[in-house]
Scaffold this active site. Sequence first.
Site, mmCIF file in Angstrom:
data_model
loop_
_atom_site.group_PDB
_atom_site.id
_atom_site.type_symbol
_atom_site.label_atom_id
_atom_site.label_comp_id
_atom_site.label_asym_id
_atom_site.label_seq_id
_atom_site.Cartn_x
_atom_site.Cartn_y
_atom_site.Cartn_z
ATOM 1 C CB SER A 36 -1.042 -0.009 1.052
ATOM 2 O OG SER A 36 -0.338 -0.375 2.358
ATOM 3 C CG HIS A 39 -0.902 -0.115 -4.556
ATOM 4 N ND1 HIS A 39 -1.095 -1.216 -3.907
ATOM 5 C CD2 HIS A 39 -0.267 -0.696 -5.664
ATOM 6 C CE1 HIS A 39 -0.909 -2.495 -4.606
ATOM 7 N NE2 HIS A 39 -0.374 -1.916 -5.755
ATOM 8 C CD GLU A 155 0.144 -4.022 8.614
ATOM 9 O OE1 GLU A 155 -0.754 -3.194 8.457
ATOM 10 O OE2 GLU A 155 1.052 -4.624 7.788
ATOM 11 N NE ARG A 210 7.022 -9.551 -4.558
ATOM 12 C CZ ARG A 210 6.289 -8.533 -4.201
ATOM 13 N NH1 ARG A 210 5.268 -8.318 -4.802
ATOM 14 N NH2 ARG A 210 6.536 -7.662 -3.330
HETATM 15 ZN ZN LIG Z 1 0.765 -3.237 4.808
#
Ligand SMILES: [Zn+2]
Length: 359
Positions: A36, A39, A155, A210
């Site tokens: 995020s 992004h 997290e 990945r």
């Molecule tokens: Zn995150």
Amino acid sequence: MVWRNPQLSVEEVAQPTLRNEDDVVIETLVCGICGSDVHASQADANGYVGFAGPARLPVILGHEFTGRVVEVGRGVRSLRPGQIVAAESIAACFSCSACRDGHLNQCERVELVGLTVDGALARYIRVNAAHCYSVEPLLERFSESLGCELGSLLEPVGCAYNALCVNVGGIKQADRVAVFGAGPIGLGAVALAHAAGASLVVAFDVIDERVALAKKLGADAAFNLATLATQGVTPRDVLSELTHGRGVTIALEAAGAAELFPDLPSLLATRGTLVYVGRTATTLVFDPNPLVSGALRIIGSRGHAGYGIFPALIKMIADGTLNLAPLITARVPFDAAASAIKQAWQRRDGKVLVRIRDF
Ligand SMILES: [Zn+2]
Ligand SMILES: [Zn+2]
């Protein structure tokens, strides 16, 4: 799509202070770079900010962190200065109907650390003590340095735990799990499914690095979707072969790839579950009939707060059940945080960690 041409910059700001009696101020030690953050700082082809979730800009990014408590509010009983903690980044209001039902991740007035309120890519951060957990077991089991780094993974990996172990309802040994998107949440899902002893764990991504990481974290098989496509092979072909035609009992979408979604229900075994964690900026058309004939479930999942998620992961990491160390692929100093976010734009890394301080 309000914002265009996002810029990253390094600024001097005032040190945060206690605002409410349940606040703590934390000296940040390690902060991971999240999808995020990528992004929120990267523009799409038309110059708009790519993040499709809630954000309030400008903001200090960063929400995957460990740090040392330096100040506690008058009402804080659970923490004391000097403790090293990790914090949930879902800042719940604790008073709306979702919160009162115990569903902090679905808080109706949720604030997101590092997106709607200032985050942890800074020397200090203020958060509510109720979102903090001591990472002492990690510091004891590993070094302080590695313990703090692993703490910053709670997290993102907590999002995978919330999806699989809370919202799906748990991973059993009989489960056959497919993970789409081998970013940190998808890789966390692979590690959790492997740790739970799932009979098959398969990962898909479009980036070779990945795909390789998914194998390191415990995938029985991992594939590059782009390579498969050039061979005329679909995920359905691959999974059909690996499951002897039975399909997977759990599919997790952590790629936010809108074009993948319509085919995912057809990969599921009878009564299988598709759990959607990725975010996408577009709407979708798909055929709902397989849901009816297969008694399938599609569920969404957001966040990692509450439900004992952080304590469960701390225990699993500390006792060796869950090995997340391979997820960390780069460490950079605080000075290099902005370029680290740009490095993460390449999406080749597992987790890029910013070491905010020397310790
Ligand atoms: Zn995150
Ligand atoms: Zn709430």
